[in-house]
Scaffold this motif. Structure first.
Motif, PDB file in Angstrom:
ATOM      1  N   GLU A 160       6.521  -4.814  -8.861  1.00 43.28           N
ATOM      2  CA  GLU A 160       7.199  -5.218  -7.640  1.00 43.28           C
ATOM      3  C   GLU A 160       6.474  -4.592  -6.466  1.00 43.28           C
ATOM      4  N   ILE A 161       6.604  -5.255  -5.320  1.00 46.28           N
ATOM      5  CA  ILE A 161       5.959  -4.714  -4.131  1.00 46.28           C
ATOM      6  C   ILE A 161       6.625  -5.309  -2.891  1.00 46.28           C
ATOM      7  N   ASP A 162       6.767  -4.500  -1.884  1.00 46.49           N
ATOM      8  CA  ASP A 162       7.317  -4.923  -0.601  1.00 46.49           C
ATOM      9  C   ASP A 162       6.226  -4.635   0.427  1.00 46.49           C
ATOM     10  N   PHE A 163       5.782  -5.658   1.129  1.00 43.83           N
ATOM     11  CA  PHE A 163       4.686  -5.471   2.078  1.00 43.83           C
ATOM     12  C   PHE A 163       4.790  -6.506   3.187  1.00 43.83           C
ATOM     13  N   SER A 164       4.056  -6.276   4.259  1.00 44.46           N
ATOM     14  CA  SER A 164       3.968  -7.275   5.315  1.00 44.46           C
ATOM     15  C   SER A 164       2.570  -7.865   5.280  1.00 44.46           C
ATOM     16  N   TRP A 165       2.475  -9.074   5.770  1.00 45.42           N
ATOM     17  CA  TRP A 165       1.218  -9.797   5.722  1.00 45.42           C
ATOM     18  C   TRP A 165       1.138 -10.718   6.926  1.00 45.42           C
ATOM     19  N   GLY A 166       0.018 -10.728   7.607  1.00 43.63           N
ATOM     20  CA  GLY A 166      -0.173 -11.600   8.759  1.00 43.63           C
ATOM     21  C   GLY A 166      -0.822 -12.905   8.340  1.00 43.63           C
ATOM     22  N   PHE A 167      -0.223 -14.014   8.730  1.00 45.96           N
ATOM     23  CA  PHE A 167      -0.706 -15.334   8.356  1.00 45.96           C
ATOM     24  C   PHE A 167      -1.635 -15.889   9.412  1.00 45.96           C
ATOM     25  N   THR A 168      -2.794 -16.348   8.988  1.00 47.43           N
ATOM     26  CA  THR A 168      -3.707 -17.118   9.849  1.00 47.43           C
ATOM     27  C   THR A 168      -4.207 -18.291   9.030  1.00 47.43           C
ATOM     28  N   ASP A 169      -4.266 -19.441   9.635  1.00 49.09           N
ATOM     29  CA  ASP A 169      -4.749 -20.610   8.880  1.00 49.09           C
ATOM     30  C   ASP A 169      -6.160 -20.958   9.198  1.00 49.09           C
TER      31      ASP A 169
END
Length: 82
Positions: free
Chosen positions: A73-82
């Protein structure tokens, strides 16, 4: 499967709904959090183990991958760029 494209589709659905989080769990469809309420994306099938790993592989840094491999399991933030 093209997990990068699938992830982009999920993030686009998240943004369209004004959601803040995306939850990925084996055996469940992707789930978004909108105003504190968890809602499955019913247009998406339940995720398999392979799906979750493929999607995570697109987002995680090597250190996060190692932690996930140990704890599953993991809790993280991630920035989306397309």
């Amino acid at each position: 499967m093209d997990y990068k494209a699938r992830l982009a589709k999920l993030v686009e659905a998240l943004l369209a709904q004004g959601a803040s989080d995306l939850h990925l769990n084996v055996g469940l469809p992707p789930i978004i959090r909108t105003s504190g309420v968890l809602t499955p994306i019913l247009s998406e099938p339940a995720l398999t183990n392979e799906d979750v790993l493929g999607l995570l592989n697109e987002m995680l840094l090597p250190a996060h991958k190692e932690r996930f491999a140990q704890t599953q399991e993991i809790d993280f933030s991630w920035g989306f760029t397309d």
